[in-house]
Design a protein around this motif. Structure first.
Motif, PDB file in Angstrom:
ATOM      1  N   ALA A 168       0.838  -1.200   0.000  1.00  0.00           N
ATOM      2  CA  ALA A 168       0.000   0.000   0.000  1.00  0.00           C
ATOM      3  C   ALA A 168       0.874   1.250   0.000  1.00  0.00           C
ATOM      4  O   ALA A 168       0.626   2.188  -0.774  1.00  0.00           O
ATOM      5  N   LEU A 169       1.889   1.275   0.854  1.00  0.00           N
ATOM      6  CA  LEU A 169       2.786   2.422   0.919  1.00  0.00           C
ATOM      7  C   LEU A 169       3.441   2.661  -0.441  1.00  0.00           C
ATOM      8  O   LEU A 169       3.515   3.798  -0.915  1.00  0.00           O
ATOM      9  N   ASN A 170       3.886   1.604  -1.090  1.00  0.00           N
ATOM     10  CA  ASN A 170       4.489   1.730  -2.411  1.00  0.00           C
ATOM     11  C   ASN A 170       3.503   2.313  -3.425  1.00  0.00           C
ATOM     12  O   ASN A 170       3.861   3.183  -4.223  1.00  0.00           O
ATOM     13  N   ALA A 171       2.269   1.870  -3.386  1.00  0.00           N
ATOM     14  CA  ALA A 171       1.262   2.378  -4.312  1.00  0.00           C
ATOM     15  C   ALA A 171       0.975   3.858  -4.054  1.00  0.00           C
ATOM     16  O   ALA A 171       0.860   4.652  -5.000  1.00  0.00           O
ATOM     17  N   PHE A 172       0.868   4.249  -2.784  1.00  0.00           N
ATOM     18  CA  PHE A 172       0.658   5.664  -2.464  1.00  0.00           C
ATOM     19  C   PHE A 172       1.848   6.500  -2.951  1.00  0.00           C
ATOM     20  O   PHE A 172       1.667   7.604  -3.475  1.00  0.00           O
ATOM     21  N   GLU A 173       3.068   5.981  -2.790  1.00  0.00           N
ATOM     22  CA  GLU A 173       4.250   6.708  -3.253  1.00  0.00           C
ATOM     23  C   GLU A 173       4.236   6.878  -4.774  1.00  0.00           C
ATOM     24  O   GLU A 173       4.539   7.964  -5.279  1.00  0.00           O
ATOM     25  N   GLN A 174       3.876   5.827  -5.484  1.00  0.00           N
ATOM     26  CA  GLN A 174       3.802   5.915  -6.951  1.00  0.00           C
ATOM     27  C   GLN A 174       2.805   6.989  -7.374  1.00  0.00           C
ATOM     28  O   GLN A 174       3.076   7.805  -8.248  1.00  0.00           O
ATOM     29  N   SER A 175       1.641   6.984  -6.745  1.00  0.00           N
ATOM     30  CA  SER A 175       0.608   7.954  -7.083  1.00  0.00           C
ATOM     31  C   SER A 175       1.053   9.377  -6.751  1.00  0.00           C
ATOM     32  O   SER A 175       0.874  10.300  -7.542  1.00  0.00           O
ATOM     33  N   ALA A 176       1.653   9.559  -5.579  1.00  0.00           N
ATOM     34  CA  ALA A 176       2.108  10.893  -5.174  1.00  0.00           C
ATOM     35  C   ALA A 176       3.213  11.397  -6.105  1.00  0.00           C
ATOM     36  O   ALA A 176       3.240  12.579  -6.456  1.00  0.00           O
ATOM     37  N   GLN A 177       4.111  10.508  -6.505  1.00  0.00           N
ATOM     38  CA  GLN A 177       5.190  10.912  -7.410  1.00  0.00           C
ATOM     39  C   GLN A 177       4.641  11.359  -8.759  1.00  0.00           C
ATOM     40  O   GLN A 177       5.272  12.150  -9.458  1.00  0.00           O
ATOM     41  N   MET A 178       3.462  10.875  -9.099  1.00  0.00           N
ATOM     42  CA  MET A 178       2.817  11.284 -10.348  1.00  0.00           C
ATOM     43  C   MET A 178       1.969  12.539 -10.162  1.00  0.00           C
ATOM     44  O   MET A 178       1.319  12.998 -11.088  1.00  0.00           O
ATOM     45  N   GLY A 179       1.964  13.083  -8.938  1.00  0.00           N
ATOM     46  CA  GLY A 179       1.297  14.362  -8.699  1.00  0.00           C
ATOM     47  C   GLY A 179      -0.102  14.315  -8.137  1.00  0.00           C
ATOM     48  O   GLY A 179      -0.782  15.340  -8.114  1.00  0.00           O
ATOM     49  N   TYR A 180      -0.543  13.153  -7.663  1.00  0.00           N
ATOM     50  CA  TYR A 180      -1.904  13.083  -7.126  1.00  0.00           C
ATOM     51  C   TYR A 180      -1.921  13.630  -5.706  1.00  0.00           C
ATOM     52  O   TYR A 180      -1.291  13.076  -4.813  1.00  0.00           O
TER      53      TYR A 180
END
Length: 102
Positions: free
Chosen positions: A31-43
């Motif tokens: 979950a943490l990895n998925a949140f990081e991916q999304s945040a890095q894309m600007g969400y």
């Protein structure tokens, strides 16, 4: 000045966030990895979540980075300011439970 995403990029960004939400109860590392991916894309929602997560762990450098990024990418500035106020007054956001964000 946020990241400009179109079509499939926005779908991927949003999908990472949705994946993080769906995994956060049972598979926290994923979950943490998925949140990081999304945040890095600007969400901004993912950035807000990450900032709160890092504040829960007393990592204020990363917390401030992600909370400020979330604000840059469209998060409600008053909401982000409320998180900062909770950190300042209470030492961490009020939605931290055992090191996790709820």
């Amino acid at each position: 000045i946020g990241v400009r995403l179109v079509g499939s990029e926005m779908c991927i960004r949003d999908s990472y966030y949705a994946l993080g939400k769906s995994l956060k109860m049972d598979e926290k590392a994923r979950a943490l990895n998925a949140f990081e991916q999304s945040a890095q894309m600007g969400y901004h929602r993912a950035g807000t979540w990450l900032g709160t997560y890092y504040a829960c762990h007393q990592d204020m450098t990363h917390a401030a980075y992600w909370l400020d990024k979330a604000k840059e990418h469209g998060a409600d500035p008053d909401y982000i300011d409320d998180i900062y106020a909770e950190i300042h007054e209470l030492g961490m956001p009020t939605n931290c439970v055992n090191g996790w964000v709820y």
